[in-house]
Scaffold this active site. Sequence first.
Site, PDB file in Angstrom:
ATOM      1  N   ASP A   6       0.813  -1.223   0.000  1.00  0.00           N
ATOM      2  CA  ASP A   6       0.000   0.000   0.000  1.00  0.00           C
ATOM      3  C   ASP A   6       0.844   1.270   0.000  1.00  0.00           C
ATOM      4  OD1 ASP A   6      -2.200  -1.755   2.221  1.00  0.00           O
ATOM      5  OD2 ASP A   6      -2.211  -1.676   0.040  1.00  0.00           O
ATOM      6  N   GLU A   7       2.050   1.168  -0.537  1.00  0.00           N
ATOM      7  CA  GLU A   7       2.954   2.339  -0.620  1.00  0.00           C
ATOM      8  C   GLU A   7       3.157   2.788  -2.053  1.00  0.00           C
ATOM      9  OE1 GLU A   7       4.820   2.822   3.465  1.00  0.00           O
ATOM     10  OE2 GLU A   7       4.704   4.014   1.631  1.00  0.00           O
TER      11      GLU A   7
END
Length: 286
Positions: free
Chosen positions: A230-231
């Site tokens: 989720d980066e």
Amino acid sequence: MTNVAQPFVLTLTCDDRAGIVAAVTSQLHVLGANIVESSQYWDRATNRFFMRIAFNPSGETSADLIERGLAPVLGQFEMQGRLIDCRKPQKIVIMISRFDHAFLHLLYQIRVGWLDAEVVAVISNHDDSRETAAWAGIPYHFLPINRENKKKQEDRIFAIVQETEADLVVLARYMQVFSDDIAGRLFGKVINIHHSFLPSFKGARPYHQAHEHGVKLIGATAHYVTADLDEGPIIEQETERVSHAMSVEDFVAAGRDIESRVLARAVKRHLEARVMLNGRKTVVFA
Ligand SMILES: Nc1nc2c(c(=O)[nH]1)N[C@@H](CN(C=O)c1ccc(C(=O)N[C@@H](CCC(=O)O)C(=O)O)cc1)CN2
């Protein structure tokens, strides 16, 4: 349905200097191209220049002829260029787990012609959506994953992407973490919908995390997938107000529509070559 509005799209990025737009548009004119849309952005912090040009070719000009004709200009400015032939729908693989709202919304947007894409495969670690895929006439690959078979199953995922010649993989609430290997091999070709307004609440159960924090906004984020969970570079986001009186289940219910809209917009913009990577960020020519 074909995207006749913008048959060809050219995206370019290079270090900024004077004369780029003039040189590119002049050469396109020489090649007989009629420009229908042009967008550009200069990132002051990195001095990188980004450009997206949509155009109609003259007569039966081929993509190869255009690429050959543009090569000298791209070389002159040391540009990274990409020419997309948008006259045929691009191929997408959709990956899901149990929640299928975003998946169904993509199928609907394709059916009504808002999303110009062909779903060439559905891959899931659960068997729940086999009938939905069969109803839509899409091949379904049930690939349950555990610690022992993860490498083998991810090799199967990669093989399906290659065999179908998919242009994009869409994680529509697919709840398995990609290993560093496949995340790296497919970088720039995998879009995930995360059910929070990133960078808040990365990882599992973001609505529970948000509810614990008493937030007044929930949201969803579509981003490219990288090894770091989720980066990845953010493509599209949306939020909605929530209140103290709402339960986690209320958050989940409100989030379903946001997630579906955000993912569909991100997929559309990617397929129309409106999204360009800019380091850990993106440039999105809406
Ligand atoms: N390498 C990456 N893989 C994935 C990404 C990513 O950004 N990089 N996004 C996720 C989607 N995701 C949130 O949007 C997410 C998926 C899974 C988990 C998680 O902790 N999963 C557990 C198992 C959960 C289960 O099977 O019930 C786990 O894999 O250990 C967190 C966030 C998709 N993959």
